[in-house]
Scaffold this motif. Structure first.
Motif, PDB file in Angstrom:
ATOM      1  N   LYS A 173      27.347  42.228  75.293  1.00 46.02           N
ATOM      2  CA  LYS A 173      26.633  42.586  76.511  1.00 46.02           C
ATOM      3  C   LYS A 173      26.695  44.089  76.707  1.00 46.02           C
ATOM      4  CE  LYS A 173      29.217  40.242  79.444  1.00 46.02           C
ATOM      5  NZ  LYS A 173      29.809  39.800  80.729  1.00 46.02           N
ATOM      6  N   ALA A 174      25.821  44.583  77.561  1.00 50.64           N
ATOM      7  CA  ALA A 174      25.847  46.004  77.919  1.00 50.64           C
ATOM      8  C   ALA A 174      25.554  46.103  79.404  1.00 50.64           C
ATOM      9  CB  ALA A 174      24.825  46.783  77.106  1.00 50.64           C
ATOM     10  N   ASP A 175      26.572  45.793  80.199  1.00 52.52           N
ATOM     11  CA  ASP A 175      26.430  45.870  81.650  1.00 52.52           C
ATOM     12  C   ASP A 175      27.710  46.441  82.243  1.00 52.52           C
ATOM     13  OD1 ASP A 175      28.291  43.796  81.602  1.00 52.52           O
ATOM     14  OD2 ASP A 175      26.800  42.241  81.980  1.00 52.52           O
ATOM     15  N   SER A 176      27.822  46.371  83.555  1.00 56.89           N
ATOM     16  CA  SER A 176      28.977  46.989  84.217  1.00 56.89           C
ATOM     17  C   SER A 176      30.306  46.392  83.775  1.00 56.89           C
ATOM     18  CB  SER A 176      28.827  46.868  85.737  1.00 56.89           C
ATOM     19  OG  SER A 176      28.754  45.503  86.122  1.00 56.89           O
ATOM     20  N   ASP A 177      30.314  45.135  83.329  1.00 55.75           N
ATOM     21  CA  ASP A 177      31.559  44.506  82.877  1.00 55.75           C
ATOM     22  C   ASP A 177      32.118  45.182  81.625  1.00 55.75           C
ATOM     23  OD1 ASP A 177      31.463  42.741  84.944  1.00 55.75           O
ATOM     24  OD2 ASP A 177      30.860  41.001  83.758  1.00 55.75           O
ATOM     25  N   LEU A 178      31.256  45.832  80.876  1.00 56.27           N
ATOM     26  CA  LEU A 178      31.701  46.481  79.646  1.00 56.27           C
ATOM     27  C   LEU A 178      32.345  47.837  79.914  1.00 56.27           C
ATOM     28  CD1 LEU A 178      31.754  46.473  76.521  1.00 56.27           C
ATOM     29  CD2 LEU A 178      29.436  47.431  76.575  1.00 56.27           C
ATOM     30  N   ARG A 179      32.037  48.423  81.035  1.00 57.78           N
ATOM     31  CA  ARG A 179      32.470  49.799  81.296  1.00 57.78           C
ATOM     32  C   ARG A 179      33.988  50.001  81.260  1.00 57.78           C
ATOM     33  NH1 ARG A 179      28.093  52.494  85.379  1.00 57.78           N
ATOM     34  NH2 ARG A 179      29.116  54.376  84.622  1.00 57.78           N
ATOM     35  N   PRO A 180      34.812  49.074  81.776  1.00 54.03           N
ATOM     36  CA  PRO A 180      36.263  49.286  81.681  1.00 54.03           C
ATOM     37  C   PRO A 180      36.762  49.392  80.238  1.00 54.03           C
ATOM     38  CG  PRO A 180      35.780  47.618  83.323  1.00 54.03           C
ATOM     39  CD  PRO A 180      34.495  47.882  82.587  1.00 54.03           C
ATOM     40  N   ALA A 181      36.124  48.662  79.319  1.00 51.79           N
ATOM     41  CA  ALA A 181      36.541  48.717  77.918  1.00 51.79           C
ATOM     42  C   ALA A 181      36.114  50.023  77.268  1.00 51.79           C
ATOM     43  CB  ALA A 181      35.944  47.535  77.151  1.00 51.79           C
ATOM     44  N   LEU A 182      35.075  50.639  77.794  1.00 53.28           N
ATOM     45  CA  LEU A 182      34.621  51.927  77.265  1.00 53.28           C
ATOM     46  C   LEU A 182      35.415  53.088  77.855  1.00 53.28           C
ATOM     47  CD1 LEU A 182      30.744  51.426  77.541  1.00 53.28           C
ATOM     48  CD2 LEU A 182      32.193  51.017  75.546  1.00 53.28           C
ATOM     49  N   ARG A 183      35.783  52.948  79.112  1.00 58.98           N
ATOM     50  CA  ARG A 183      36.354  54.065  79.876  1.00 58.98           C
ATOM     51  C   ARG A 183      37.619  54.638  79.256  1.00 58.98           C
ATOM     52  NH1 ARG A 183      36.105  51.765  85.075  1.00 58.98           N
ATOM     53  NH2 ARG A 183      33.893  52.288  84.962  1.00 58.98           N
ATOM     54  N   GLY A 184      38.494  53.788  78.742  1.00 58.15           N
ATOM     55  CA  GLY A 184      39.761  54.280  78.215  1.00 58.15           C
ATOM     56  C   GLY A 184      39.749  54.576  76.733  1.00 58.15           C
ATOM     57  N   ALA A 185      38.599  54.390  76.072  1.00 52.58           N
ATOM     58  CA  ALA A 185      38.552  54.504  74.617  1.00 52.58           C
ATOM     59  C   ALA A 185      38.442  55.952  74.150  1.00 52.58           C
ATOM     60  CB  ALA A 185      37.377  53.701  74.073  1.00 52.58           C
ATOM     61  N   GLN A 186      39.166  56.263  73.089  1.00 51.78           N
ATOM     62  CA  GLN A 186      38.986  57.556  72.428  1.00 51.78           C
ATOM     63  C   GLN A 186      37.746  57.535  71.529  1.00 51.78           C
ATOM     64  OE1 GLN A 186      42.457  56.494  72.834  1.00 51.78           O
ATOM     65  NE2 GLN A 186      42.194  57.900  74.549  1.00 51.78           N
ATOM     66  N   LEU A 187      37.332  56.328  71.134  1.00 56.61           N
ATOM     67  CA  LEU A 187      36.153  56.188  70.278  1.00 56.61           C
ATOM     68  C   LEU A 187      35.559  54.802  70.492  1.00 56.61           C
ATOM     69  CD1 LEU A 187      34.406  57.386  67.947  1.00 56.61           C
ATOM     70  CD2 LEU A 187      35.994  56.287  66.349  1.00 56.61           C
ATOM     71  N   VAL A 188      34.224  54.735  70.541  1.00 59.35           N
ATOM     72  CA  VAL A 188      33.516  53.456  70.654  1.00 59.35           C
ATOM     73  C   VAL A 188      32.763  53.221  69.349  1.00 59.35           C
ATOM     74  CG1 VAL A 188      31.779  52.124  71.919  1.00 59.35           C
ATOM     75  CG2 VAL A 188      33.259  53.754  73.149  1.00 59.35           C
ATOM     76  N   LEU A 189      33.098  52.137  68.669  1.00 61.72           N
ATOM     77  CA  LEU A 189      32.416  51.768  67.433  1.00 61.72           C
ATOM     78  C   LEU A 189      31.312  50.772  67.753  1.00 61.72           C
ATOM     79  CD1 LEU A 189      35.484  51.223  65.051  1.00 61.72           C
ATOM     80  CD2 LEU A 189      34.177  53.322  65.453  1.00 61.72           C
ATOM     81  N   VAL A 190      30.125  51.025  67.217  1.00 61.23           N
ATOM     82  CA  VAL A 190      28.971  50.158  67.483  1.00 61.23           C
ATOM     83  C   VAL A 190      28.416  49.659  66.154  1.00 61.23           C
ATOM     84  CG1 VAL A 190      26.748  49.953  68.655  1.00 61.23           C
ATOM     85  CG2 VAL A 190      28.455  51.586  69.508  1.00 61.23           C
TER      86      VAL A 190
END
Length: 209
Positions: free
Chosen positions: A93-110
């Motif tokens: 998913k790509a909604d507000s629920d995903l934001r906490p998992a992105l916020r603390g990351a040093q890198l986001v792999l897609v």
């Protein structure tokens, strides 16, 4: 030193997030790093892989935790205090629920499988990561060397406002086979192209964090 948090995210299901998380975890542990996995996907595929691993090996060689979307920040912070690398697997998913998992990351792999549809699906994740000020790295998955589609998707991925890993993961049956056994391709008992791909990608990811 606090551990590095790497979040794996993609809006489209079936992109290879869990396969990527599991194989990077194995690669990192084989380098002597202390690795923790955080499964935030309600499907729990990474957790099931971990349990299969624990049953097969006894000692899985890494830690596992789970969290709902809004518990991710607390859980990653706790895991990062005791581990060198925390890998976070997220729901498709790509909604507000995903934001906490992105916020603390040093890198986001897609991870991006070889189709135009998968490429379109990256846009939502990249937009969220951009809003959180998080660096991203696209990883081409299930590639088929020498095909026109492969060249087209790779070319368009390079045009996106995101990093693009030089290492790619091929369309290889061994990824699915080893995942079902609770293993990574590096543990398949033979040196393979898949293992070389994972090793190259793991080095690239570590250099980025």
């Amino acid at each position: 030193m606090t551990g590095r948090i790497i979040t794996i995210a993609q809006q489209k299901g079936g992109s290879g997030k869990t396969t990527l998380a599991a194989n990077l975890a194995v690669a990192f542990t084989r380098q002597g790093l202390r690795v923790a996995l955080l499964d935030t996907d309600p499907q729990g595929s990474l957790g099931r892989w971990f349990m299969a691993r624990a049953e097969r090996l006894g000692d899985p060689g890494m830690a596992l935790s789970t969290a709902s979307a809004w518990g991710v920040g607390y859980e990653t912070g706790k895991l990062a205090g005791d581990h060198d690398i925390v890998l976070v697997d997220t729901p498709p998913k790509a909604d507000s629920d995903l934001r906490p998992a992105l916020r603390g990351a040093q890198l986001v792999l897609v991870p991006v499988a070889m189709s135009q549809v998968d490429l379109w699906a990256t846009e939502g994740v990249l937009d969220l990561a951009r809003r959180e000020g998080r660096p991203t790295m696209l990883i081409l998955n299930r590639t088929r060397a020498g095909t026109k589609l492969n060249a087209e998707v790779a070319g368009k991925a390079a045009e996106l406002d995101a990093g693009l890993a030089e290492a790619v993961l091929g369309n290889r049956v061994t990824f699915a086979e080893t995942l079902g056994l609770g293993l990574g391709v590096l543990e398949a008992g033979r040196k393979s192209s898949a293992a070389a791909e994972v090793e190259a990608l793991a080095q690239e990811v570590l250099a980025a964090v």
